[in-house]
Design a protein around this motif. Sequence first.
Motif, short mmCIF file in Angstrom:
data_model
loop_
_atom_site.label_atom_id
_atom_site.label_comp_id
_atom_site.label_asym_id
_atom_site.label_seq_id
_atom_site.Cartn_x
_atom_site.Cartn_y
_atom_site.Cartn_z
N LEU A 190 26.76 32.84 0.38
CA LEU A 190 28.10 32.55 -0.11
C LEU A 190 28.94 32.00 1.03
CD1 LEU A 190 28.82 35.69 -2.34
CD2 LEU A 190 27.80 33.49 -2.98
N VAL A 191 29.39 30.76 0.88
CA VAL A 191 30.19 30.08 1.89
C VAL A 191 31.63 30.04 1.38
CG1 VAL A 191 30.53 27.97 3.23
CG2 VAL A 191 28.21 28.69 2.57
N THR A 192 32.53 30.67 2.12
CA THR A 192 33.92 30.80 1.69
C THR A 192 34.85 30.10 2.66
OG1 THR A 192 33.49 32.92 0.60
CG2 THR A 192 35.78 32.45 1.19
N SER A 193 35.84 29.43 2.13
CA SER A 193 36.90 28.85 2.94
C SER A 193 38.23 29.46 2.52
CB SER A 193 36.95 27.33 2.79
OG SER A 193 38.00 26.78 3.56
N THR A 194 38.92 30.03 3.48
CA THR A 194 40.27 30.57 3.25
C THR A 194 41.26 29.62 3.91
OG1 THR A 194 39.43 32.84 3.22
CG2 THR A 194 41.80 32.54 3.58
N VAL A 195 42.09 28.99 3.10
CA VAL A 195 43.01 27.96 3.59
C VAL A 195 44.43 28.50 3.55
CG1 VAL A 195 43.88 25.62 3.23
CG2 VAL A 195 41.48 26.15 2.76
N THR A 196 45.11 28.39 4.69
CA THR A 196 46.49 28.85 4.81
C THR A 196 47.38 27.70 5.25
OG1 THR A 196 45.75 31.08 5.40
CG2 THR A 196 48.03 30.51 5.93
N LEU A 197 48.51 27.50 4.56
CA LEU A 197 49.46 26.46 4.94
C LEU A 197 50.16 26.84 6.23
CD1 LEU A 197 51.12 25.73 1.46
CD2 LEU A 197 49.13 24.61 2.50
N GLU A 209 43.28 13.58 2.60
CA GLU A 209 43.37 12.87 1.32
C GLU A 209 44.16 13.67 0.29
OE1 GLU A 209 43.11 10.48 -1.96
OE2 GLU A 209 42.92 10.01 0.18
N ILE A 210 43.92 14.97 0.23
CA ILE A 210 44.68 15.82 -0.70
C ILE A 210 46.15 15.86 -0.31
CG2 ILE A 210 44.93 18.19 -1.57
CD1 ILE A 210 41.85 18.46 -0.96
N ALA A 211 46.42 15.97 0.98
CA ALA A 211 47.81 16.00 1.46
C ALA A 211 48.53 14.71 1.09
CB ALA A 211 47.83 16.22 2.97
N ALA A 239 38.74 22.80 -2.68
CA ALA A 239 39.21 23.55 -3.85
C ALA A 239 40.39 24.44 -3.51
CB ALA A 239 38.06 24.38 -4.42
N ALA A 240 40.30 25.15 -2.39
CA ALA A 240 41.37 26.08 -2.01
C ALA A 240 42.67 25.35 -1.68
CB ALA A 240 40.92 26.94 -0.83
N TYR A 241 42.57 24.26 -0.94
CA TYR A 241 43.77 23.51 -0.55
C TYR A 241 44.40 22.84 -1.78
CZ TYR A 241 46.72 20.31 2.19
OH TYR A 241 47.78 19.62 2.72
N THR A 242 43.57 22.32 -2.66
CA THR A 242 44.09 21.71 -3.88
C THR A 242 44.85 22.74 -4.71
OG1 THR A 242 42.27 20.12 -3.95
CG2 THR A 242 43.47 20.50 -6.01
N ALA A 243 44.30 23.95 -4.81
CA ALA A 243 44.96 25.02 -5.57
C ALA A 243 46.31 25.38 -4.96
CB ALA A 243 44.05 26.24 -5.64
#
Length: 360
Positions: free
Chosen positions: A86-93, A138-140, A28-32
């Motif tokens: 609560l499981v959170t993923s913080t995605v940074t480019l 896959e998203i990339a 979800a985070a990477y797609t956003a």
Amino acid sequence: MTQREQQPDGKMRYGWTTGACATAATTAAYTALLSGEFPDPVMITLPRGQTPSFALTKHERVDEQTARATITKDAGDDPDVTHGALVTSTVTLIGGDAVVFAAGEGVGIVTKPGLPVAVGEPAINPVPRKMMCDHVAEIARRLGHPGGVRVEVSIEHGADLAQHTWNPRLGIVGGLSVLGTTGIVVPYSCSAWIDSIRRGVDVARATGVTHVGAATGTTSEATVRALYGLDEGAMLDMGDFAGAVLKYVKGHPVPRLTVAGGFAKMSKLAAGHLDLHSGRSSINLDFVATFVEDEALAVQIAAANSALHAWEIARDHGVPLADRVAAAALEKCRSVLGNVQVEVDIVVINRAGDIIGRAK
């Protein structure tokens, strides 16, 4: 025993592993970041092809380079310590096409060898890592990005929850592990417990521990540690899974293994049961009575109210029943281990932790 630890009647609901939740949050985070929109619910593909969807509990676009999403873990009807976490993923480019993992708050760091993740790495196991990498790739591909990201996984209150797991004993400090080989939690499969037994053996072997203790509970563990001067890291929380210990040690030998527990559970092992849980094996007092030569006494023991009562009757007549049960349990252990060179001994205790029988 808490309500969630009581196995309910009827059909039980499956749940999702922390690895599946982290994968959904990462997706979800990477797609956003690439599309400007958080998919909600977000669908992922599990290792065996299932495609569950997860509702987002929270989501945030931090800046142009970073986004985070949170999933509330649902363990179904399994008494999982992380149910509701609560499981959170913080995605940074980042530059390039690599996926770099980091431990956020509540996710542990590996400090001992022998685990499937290298020392110094976040305690995110190989299958969850692969799931996240596959979804990022896959998203990339779909949205035209090289795929280079930093994925920081965090679990709210994970450091506190980890104290109720094997992580501190395994050398995973600061929090929980992100786990799961299928993405699905099967209620009461005890797969996480058995996996922890295996990881305990692995860590013991990798850190040079030559004597490992496998205990059915805290009382027998304390007795074995005091008897042999073993460190906490040498102990396996065997619980009812004697077979899991023996079968794994057969393929991953240690020089010495002590198996310890109360008279009732050791009598089950002596009778050939490798799962000592009361719901999956029962005490056979007729079998216990076969260790007594005196026919009249054997009849009393076979008619005893419990295994403990049977032992008390034998004790009062000067019969070392616990030693004989220990010897039979040792024979069963040796039959499972086969020709593997492991020195084994059995310690039988009473409820106070006193040793009432031994075989070696």
